[in-house]
Design an enzyme around this catalytic site. Sequence first.
Site, PDB file in Angstrom:
ATOM      1  N   MET A  25       0.831  -1.197   0.000  1.00 48.81           N
ATOM      2  CA  MET A  25       0.000   0.000   0.000  1.00 48.81           C
ATOM      3  C   MET A  25       0.871   1.255   0.000  1.00 48.81           C
ATOM      4  O   MET A  25       1.849   1.346   0.748  1.00 48.81           O
ATOM      5  CB  MET A  25      -0.920   0.013   1.217  1.00 48.81           C
ATOM      6  CG  MET A  25      -1.992  -1.065   1.192  1.00 48.81           C
ATOM      7  SD  MET A  25      -3.148  -0.869  -0.173  1.00 48.81           S
ATOM      8  CE  MET A  25      -3.988   0.645   0.313  1.00 48.81           C
ATOM      9  N   GLN A  76      -4.282  -7.130  -6.675  1.00 51.11           N
ATOM     10  CA  GLN A  76      -4.699  -7.675  -5.380  1.00 51.11           C
ATOM     11  C   GLN A  76      -6.002  -7.020  -4.949  1.00 51.11           C
ATOM     12  O   GLN A  76      -6.119  -5.788  -4.926  1.00 51.11           O
ATOM     13  CB  GLN A  76      -3.649  -7.456  -4.296  1.00 51.11           C
ATOM     14  CG  GLN A  76      -4.048  -8.164  -2.998  1.00 51.11           C
ATOM     15  CD  GLN A  76      -3.054  -7.979  -1.877  1.00 51.11           C
ATOM     16  OE1 GLN A  76      -2.903  -6.873  -1.366  1.00 51.11           O
ATOM     17  NE2 GLN A  76      -2.385  -9.054  -1.486  1.00 51.11           N
ATOM     18  N   CYS A 106      -3.405  -8.408   5.230  1.00 50.49           N
ATOM     19  CA  CYS A 106      -3.209  -7.036   5.686  1.00 50.49           C
ATOM     20  C   CYS A 106      -3.774  -6.854   7.099  1.00 50.49           C
ATOM     21  O   CYS A 106      -4.932  -7.199   7.347  1.00 50.49           O
ATOM     22  CB  CYS A 106      -3.876  -6.058   4.727  1.00 50.49           C
ATOM     23  SG  CYS A 106      -3.644  -4.333   5.197  1.00 50.49           S
ATOM     24  N   HIS A 178       2.978 -14.985   3.935  1.00 48.98           N
ATOM     25  CA  HIS A 178       3.866 -14.124   4.702  1.00 48.98           C
ATOM     26  C   HIS A 178       4.156 -14.868   6.004  1.00 48.98           C
ATOM     27  O   HIS A 178       3.246 -15.089   6.811  1.00 48.98           O
ATOM     28  CB  HIS A 178       3.197 -12.780   4.982  1.00 48.98           C
ATOM     29  CG  HIS A 178       4.091 -11.787   5.650  1.00 48.98           C
ATOM     30  ND1 HIS A 178       3.962 -10.435   5.456  1.00 48.98           N
ATOM     31  CD2 HIS A 178       5.136 -11.939   6.507  1.00 48.98           C
ATOM     32  CE1 HIS A 178       4.881  -9.790   6.167  1.00 48.98           C
ATOM     33  NE2 HIS A 178       5.594 -10.698   6.836  1.00 48.98           N
ATOM     34  N   GLY A 240       9.443  -7.558  -0.723  1.00 50.30           N
ATOM     35  CA  GLY A 240       8.713  -6.308  -0.673  1.00 50.30           C
ATOM     36  C   GLY A 240       9.624  -5.121  -0.470  1.00 50.30           C
ATOM     37  O   GLY A 240      10.121  -4.520  -1.420  1.00 50.30           O
TER      38      GLY A 240
END
Length: 341
Positions: A25, A76, A106, A178, A240
């Site tokens: 984001m 996504q 998230c 993750h 990332g």
Amino acid sequence: MDLVVGKEGKSQISVSRRFAIAPMMDWTDRHCRLFHRQLTRHALLYTEMVVADAVIHGARERLLRFDPAEHPLAVQLGGSDPEKLAEAARICAGHGFDEINLNVGCPSDRVQSGTFGACLMRSPDLVARCVAAMKRAAGPVPVTVKCRIGVDEQEPRDALWALAGQVVEAGADALWVHARKAWLDGLSPKENRDVPPLDYPLVHALKRDFPNHFIGINGGLANLNQAIEQFAAVDGTMIGRAAYQTPGILVEVDPRVYRLDGPEPDLDRVVSVMAEHTDRHVAEGGRASHVTRHMVGLFHGRPGARQWRRHLSEKAVLPGANGDVLRQGLSLIEDAGALAA
């Protein structure tokens, strides 16, 4: 303009998925993705998370805009309503994305208030229904899931295996994990990226138990060596912040991950391409800093890197700034290199 164009296409998306740059984001917007594509032709790129309701009712052309050069590209989606996610998936498939990913990782408060993101780890049956609906709507476009190993007091081995089993049964084409818990009660989104301990062996064990399904790993991979080491245990790796903060590492992805011969991308040419992109973006009413902020770390570790960072940070925000900010910054790098030679 000599844009680098991805060559994979939908039929080769599983090959591209071997190495991916994570959806982030406020980071992986279309300018960032176009920049990253100049550094690697074949890595799978991801959009920022887009909420299903926004895709259906919002400024769709702006939210889903991308340059064809960004392929292979995944979108996504965030949401928890199977019907809405199905409609959003149908729309995204029609826009030409190569993969549609469901966010189950998230941890932000805003996402929790919408009952999606990492809190969906508690509802694997709902996630499976969402995946099944998205698969029906997306046609041949793959549907994947990105998750955590658990949330709060969940036992990760129970939570992750329950989710994996149900989404695989629902037809998910890949599961990205993750390798950290998300603590929804007590940690901020930023802390959730660092504080919960990593558990790579757990994800490796998941792959052993799901040998016929794509399992990819994400979290804490700080460089390309660490990412490549994971191929011994999983099908794909996703990085990332390392890709964002030190994007120069991406020039090694094609030869080292995809075993492709050829010269590494010329960083001077990368800057030139992005300067032309900046000129067009400014002409359309945008700001130079929308592009340059993603490029601050390009010359990390090289002579002149500090001058480059300072120049972009100070000059790109000034009124009238355009692609010349990048061209002038490149001159600083060239001058520093000459002095160091």
